[in-house]
Design a protein around this motif. Structure first.
Motif, PDB file in Angstrom:
ATOM      1  N   ALA A  70       0.832  -1.218   0.000  1.00 15.91           N
ATOM      2  CA  ALA A  70       0.000   0.000   0.000  1.00 15.91           C
ATOM      3  C   ALA A  70       0.861   1.260   0.000  1.00 15.91           C
ATOM      4  CB  ALA A  70      -0.926  -0.013   1.201  1.00 15.91           C
ATOM      5  N   ALA A 118      -2.489   9.030   4.330  1.00 14.98           N
ATOM      6  CA  ALA A 118      -3.418   8.264   5.156  1.00 14.98           C
ATOM      7  C   ALA A 118      -4.053   7.199   4.271  1.00 14.98           C
ATOM      8  CB  ALA A 118      -4.475   9.193   5.735  1.00 14.98           C
ATOM      9  N   ASP A 119      -4.496   6.125   4.906  1.00 23.07           N
ATOM     10  CA  ASP A 119      -5.042   4.995   4.140  1.00 23.07           C
ATOM     11  C   ASP A 119      -6.432   5.354   3.614  1.00 23.07           C
ATOM     12  OD1 ASP A 119      -6.371   2.528   3.429  1.00 23.07           O
ATOM     13  OD2 ASP A 119      -4.662   1.511   4.369  1.00 23.07           O
ATOM     14  N   GLY A 173      -8.436   3.667   1.650  1.00 22.15           N
ATOM     15  CA  GLY A 173      -9.424   2.591   1.767  1.00 22.15           C
ATOM     16  C   GLY A 173     -10.115   2.659   3.121  1.00 22.15           C
ATOM     17  N   ILE A 205      -6.962  11.125  13.257  1.00 17.78           N
ATOM     18  CA  ILE A 205      -5.742  11.904  12.996  1.00 17.78           C
ATOM     19  C   ILE A 205      -5.106  12.386  14.288  1.00 17.78           C
ATOM     20  CG2 ILE A 205      -4.709  13.988  11.955  1.00 17.78           C
ATOM     21  CD1 ILE A 205      -5.227  11.886   9.926  1.00 17.78           C
ATOM     22  N   TYR A 228       7.567   8.718  -2.684  1.00 16.18           N
ATOM     23  CA  TYR A 228       6.406   9.557  -2.370  1.00 16.18           C
ATOM     24  C   TYR A 228       6.296   9.873  -0.886  1.00 16.18           C
ATOM     25  CZ  TYR A 228       4.840   8.264  -7.043  1.00 16.18           C
ATOM     26  OH  TYR A 228       4.749   8.087  -8.395  1.00 16.18           O
ATOM     27  N   GLY A 245       0.332  13.698   1.248  1.00 14.08           N
ATOM     28  CA  GLY A 245      -0.718  13.813   2.258  1.00 14.08           C
ATOM     29  C   GLY A 245      -0.141  13.585   3.647  1.00 14.08           C
ATOM     30  N   GLY A 246      -0.724  12.615   4.364  1.00 16.44           N
ATOM     31  CA  GLY A 246      -0.230  12.309   5.702  1.00 16.44           C
ATOM     32  C   GLY A 246       1.233  11.894   5.713  1.00 16.44           C
ATOM     33  N   GLU A 255       3.021  15.095   5.820  1.00 15.45           N
ATOM     34  CA  GLU A 255       2.781  15.658   7.161  1.00 15.45           C
ATOM     35  C   GLU A 255       3.613  14.923   8.216  1.00 15.45           C
ATOM     36  OE1 GLU A 255      -1.451  15.110   6.523  1.00 15.45           O
ATOM     37  OE2 GLU A 255      -1.763  17.237   6.889  1.00 15.45           O
ATOM     38  N   LEU A 295      -9.234  14.449  -3.148  1.00 20.25           N
ATOM     39  CA  LEU A 295     -10.142  13.490  -2.511  1.00 20.25           C
ATOM     40  C   LEU A 295     -11.339  14.193  -1.871  1.00 20.25           C
ATOM     41  CD1 LEU A 295      -7.394  11.430  -0.631  1.00 20.25           C
ATOM     42  CD2 LEU A 295      -8.621  10.680  -2.677  1.00 20.25           C
ATOM     43  N   ILE A 324      -9.252  18.311   3.142  1.00 17.70           N
ATOM     44  CA  ILE A 324      -8.070  19.168   3.277  1.00 17.70           C
ATOM     45  C   ILE A 324      -7.036  18.393   4.100  1.00 17.70           C
ATOM     46  CG2 ILE A 324      -9.549  21.231   3.194  1.00 17.70           C
ATOM     47  CD1 ILE A 324      -8.747  21.709   6.185  1.00 17.70           C
TER      48      ILE A 324
HETATM   49  N1  CAA Z   1      -4.112   4.702   0.831  1.00 17.40           N
HETATM   50  C1  CAA Z   1      -4.366   3.406   0.560  1.00 17.40           C
HETATM   51  N2  CAA Z   1      -3.741   2.731  -0.419  1.00 17.40           N
HETATM   52  C2  CAA Z   1      -2.843   3.396  -1.173  1.00 17.40           C
HETATM   53  C3  CAA Z   1      -2.532   4.739  -0.954  1.00 17.40           C
HETATM   54  C4  CAA Z   1      -3.205   5.413   0.112  1.00 17.40           C
HETATM   55  N3  CAA Z   1      -2.953   6.689   0.428  1.00 17.40           N
HETATM   56  N4  CAA Z   1      -1.613   5.135  -1.856  1.00 17.40           N
HETATM   57  C5  CAA Z   1      -1.349   4.056  -2.614  1.00 17.40           C
HETATM   58  N5  CAA Z   1      -2.076   3.005  -2.206  1.00 17.40           N
HETATM   59  C6  CAA Z   1      -2.104   1.644  -2.779  1.00 17.40           C
HETATM   60  C7  CAA Z   1      -2.840   1.630  -4.094  1.00 17.40           C
HETATM   61  O1  CAA Z   1      -4.242   1.542  -3.889  1.00 17.40           O
HETATM   62  C8  CAA Z   1      -2.248   0.393  -4.742  1.00 17.40           C
HETATM   63  O2  CAA Z   1      -2.867  -0.756  -4.179  1.00 17.40           O
HETATM   64  P1  CAA Z   1      -3.356  -1.967  -5.159  1.00 17.40           P
HETATM   65  O3  CAA Z   1      -2.074  -2.471  -5.765  1.00 17.40           O
HETATM   66  O4  CAA Z   1      -3.986  -2.914  -4.195  1.00 17.40           O
HETATM   67  O5  CAA Z   1      -4.275  -1.358  -6.156  1.00 17.40           O
HETATM   68  C9  CAA Z   1      -0.807   0.391  -4.258  1.00 17.40           C
HETATM   69  O6  CAA Z   1      -0.784   1.246  -3.108  1.00 17.40           O
HETATM   70  C10 CAA Z   1       0.152   0.968  -5.295  1.00 17.40           C
HETATM   71  O7  CAA Z   1      -0.327   2.232  -5.677  1.00 17.40           O
HETATM   72  P2  CAA Z   1      -0.524   2.681  -7.213  1.00 17.40           P
HETATM   73  O8  CAA Z   1      -0.857   1.483  -8.039  1.00 17.40           O
HETATM   74  O9  CAA Z   1      -1.487   3.820  -7.242  1.00 17.40           O
HETATM   75  O10 CAA Z   1       0.964   3.151  -7.556  1.00 17.40           O
HETATM   76  P3  CAA Z   1       1.409   4.240  -8.614  1.00 17.40           P
HETATM   77  O11 CAA Z   1       2.886   4.135  -8.675  1.00 17.40           O
HETATM   78  O12 CAA Z   1       0.622   4.120  -9.859  1.00 17.40           O
HETATM   79  O13 CAA Z   1       1.003   5.662  -7.953  1.00 17.40           O
HETATM   80  C11 CAA Z   1       0.803   7.298  -6.186  1.00 17.40           C
HETATM   81  C12 CAA Z   1       1.589   6.102  -6.773  1.00 17.40           C
HETATM   82  C13 CAA Z   1       0.918   8.525  -7.085  1.00 17.40           C
HETATM   83  C14 CAA Z   1       1.438   7.590  -4.822  1.00 17.40           C
HETATM   84  C15 CAA Z   1      -0.688   6.897  -6.010  1.00 17.40           C
HETATM   85  O14 CAA Z   1      -0.757   5.656  -5.336  1.00 17.40           O
HETATM   86  C16 CAA Z   1      -1.511   7.887  -5.233  1.00 17.40           C
HETATM   87  O15 CAA Z   1      -1.896   8.921  -5.755  1.00 17.40           O
HETATM   88  N6  CAA Z   1      -1.823   7.569  -3.947  1.00 17.40           N
HETATM   89  C17 CAA Z   1      -2.684   8.378  -3.125  1.00 17.40           C
HETATM   90  C18 CAA Z   1      -1.964   9.612  -2.627  1.00 17.40           C
HETATM   91  C19 CAA Z   1      -2.885  10.467  -1.800  1.00 17.40           C
HETATM   92  O16 CAA Z   1      -3.910  10.947  -2.239  1.00 17.40           O
HETATM   93  N7  CAA Z   1      -2.513  10.696  -0.521  1.00 17.40           N
HETATM   94  C20 CAA Z   1      -3.257  11.538   0.391  1.00 17.40           C
HETATM   95  C21 CAA Z   1      -4.144  10.684   1.238  1.00 17.40           C
HETATM   96  S1  CAA Z   1      -5.244  11.690   2.238  1.00 17.40           S
HETATM   97  C22 CAA Z   1      -4.402  12.083   3.631  1.00 17.40           C
HETATM   98  O17 CAA Z   1      -3.250  11.768   3.757  1.00 17.40           O
HETATM   99  C23 CAA Z   1      -5.194  12.818   4.688  1.00 17.40           C
HETATM  100  C24 CAA Z   1      -4.314  13.512   5.714  1.00 17.40           C
HETATM  101  O18 CAA Z   1      -4.032  14.667   5.606  1.00 17.40           O
HETATM  102  C25 CAA Z   1      -3.844  12.774   6.881  1.00 17.40           C
END
Ligand code: CAA
Length: 259
Positions: A25, A66-67, A69, A85, A106, A109-110, A113, A136, A139
């Motif tokens: 993940a 952050a996860d 899912g 959080i 990478y 997001g979290g 942070e 998503l 913020i």
């Molecule tokens: N949560 C859960 N699973 C995640 C994840 C996340 N944040 N980021 C990646 N994964 C998982 C993917 O779902 C994927 O799982 P599967 O193989 O089971 O489908 C696996 O990790 C590999 O990811 P990708 O296939 O997407 O890999 P990629 O190389 O094509 O892309 C990436 C990499 C650009 C980092 C892309 O995964 C991505 O955009 N991830 C999400 C990033 C994001 O939006 N983060 C912010 C989360 S919100 C937050 O963090 C709130 C806060 O402020 C605390």
């Protein structure tokens, strides 16, 4: 040492290393990982043989946030009632020893942070930082909108949080988000070298440096300077101040006792 499922821990001299380990993940930060990270940090902080802590991820991802899912199932009252959080993410703020983030790949997001909660960030040349929460429909929730502007200026923080664009390692260094950029295959080696240098210093003095610099973010300049002055004076009550100055005068390396 405790056994964890989502992180790995090890020690090397006076350095404690925590490796985020949910490779499938991209080290997405779920509740279990944050609980285990908090427990490992508290345990290293309480260990007299440790002076400095390193948090790292994999070559592909420090943490992709952050996860999603897990979060996708939550509604307002779920996150509000569970204190999502803040509950288990802020343990790192209580850690009194220096914590270095060694970031490759990478840090989104979290993940970004979490890196910013550490005391400084050493980045691999493939590191990418971003706050893409807006995509998503949320913020940043773990300090991104507060720590990023302090680290990189209002303009860049607004740009990153509003457009979700990523910053590469060189831009992050120019902007002051990271302290140094190193070759990706040297990230851990260079970070451990920095952590070991800190490990050779006097631990109480190391802790005072951290406490004093952090006070600068929470106080006026004159209050901060007053706080620093009091801590500076108190360093003269330590055995290690006597040793450090004696070693300089005697032209030999200091041997600190962390007292
Ligand atoms: N949560 C859960 N699973 C995640 C994840 C996340 N944040 N980021 C990646 N994964 C998982 C993917 O779902 C994927 O799982 P599967 O193989 O089971 O489908 C696996 O990790 C590999 O990811 P990708 O296939 O997407 O890999 P990629 O190389 O094509 O892309 C990436 C990499 C650009 C980092 C892309 O995964 C991505 O955009 N991830 C999400 C990033 C994001 O939006 N983060 C912010 C989360 S919100 C937050 O963090 C709130 C806060 O402020 C605390």
């Amino acid at each position: 040492m405790m056994s964890y499922e989502t992180i790995l821990t090890s020690t090397d001299g006076r350095v404690g290393v925590i490796t985020l380990n949910r490779p499938k993940a991209l080290n997405a930060l779920n509740d279990q990982l944050m609980d285990e990270l908090g427990a490992a940090l508290l345990s290293f902080d309480a260990d007299n043989n440790i002076s400095c802590i390193v948090i790292t991820g994999s070559e592909k991802a420090f943490a992709a946030g952050a996860d999603i899912g897990m979060m996708s199932k939550y509604n307002f009252t779920d996150v509000y009632k569970s204190d999502y959080i803040t509950k288990n993410w802020e343990t790192i703020r209580k850690i009194r020893k220096p914590v270095i983030a060694a970031v490759a790949g990478y840090a989104l997001g979290g993940g970004c942070e979490l890196a910013m909660m550490c005391d400084f960030i050493i980045a691999a040349d493939n590191a990418k930082f971003g706050q893409p929460e807006i995509k998503l429909g949320i913020i940043p929730g773990a300090g991104g909108s507060q720590r990023l502007p302090r680290a990189v200026s209002k303009s860049k923080a607004m740009d990153m949080c509003l457009t979700a664009r990523m910053m590469d390692a060189n831009e992050a260094e120019r902007a002051g988000l990271v302290s140094r950029v190193v070759a990706a295959d040297k990230l851990l080696e260079e970070t451990m070298a920095a952590a070991k240098i800190i490990g050779e210093m006097s631990l109480p003095i190391v802790m005072m440096v951290k406490e004093s610099i952090n006070a600068s973010f929470e106080s006026s300049l004159s209050e901060g300077i007053h706080f620093e002055r009091r801590l500076f004076h108190s360093t003269f009550a330590t055995e290690d101040q006597k040793e450090g100055m004696a070693a300089f005068v005697e032209k030999r390396p200091a041997k600190f006792k962390h007292q």
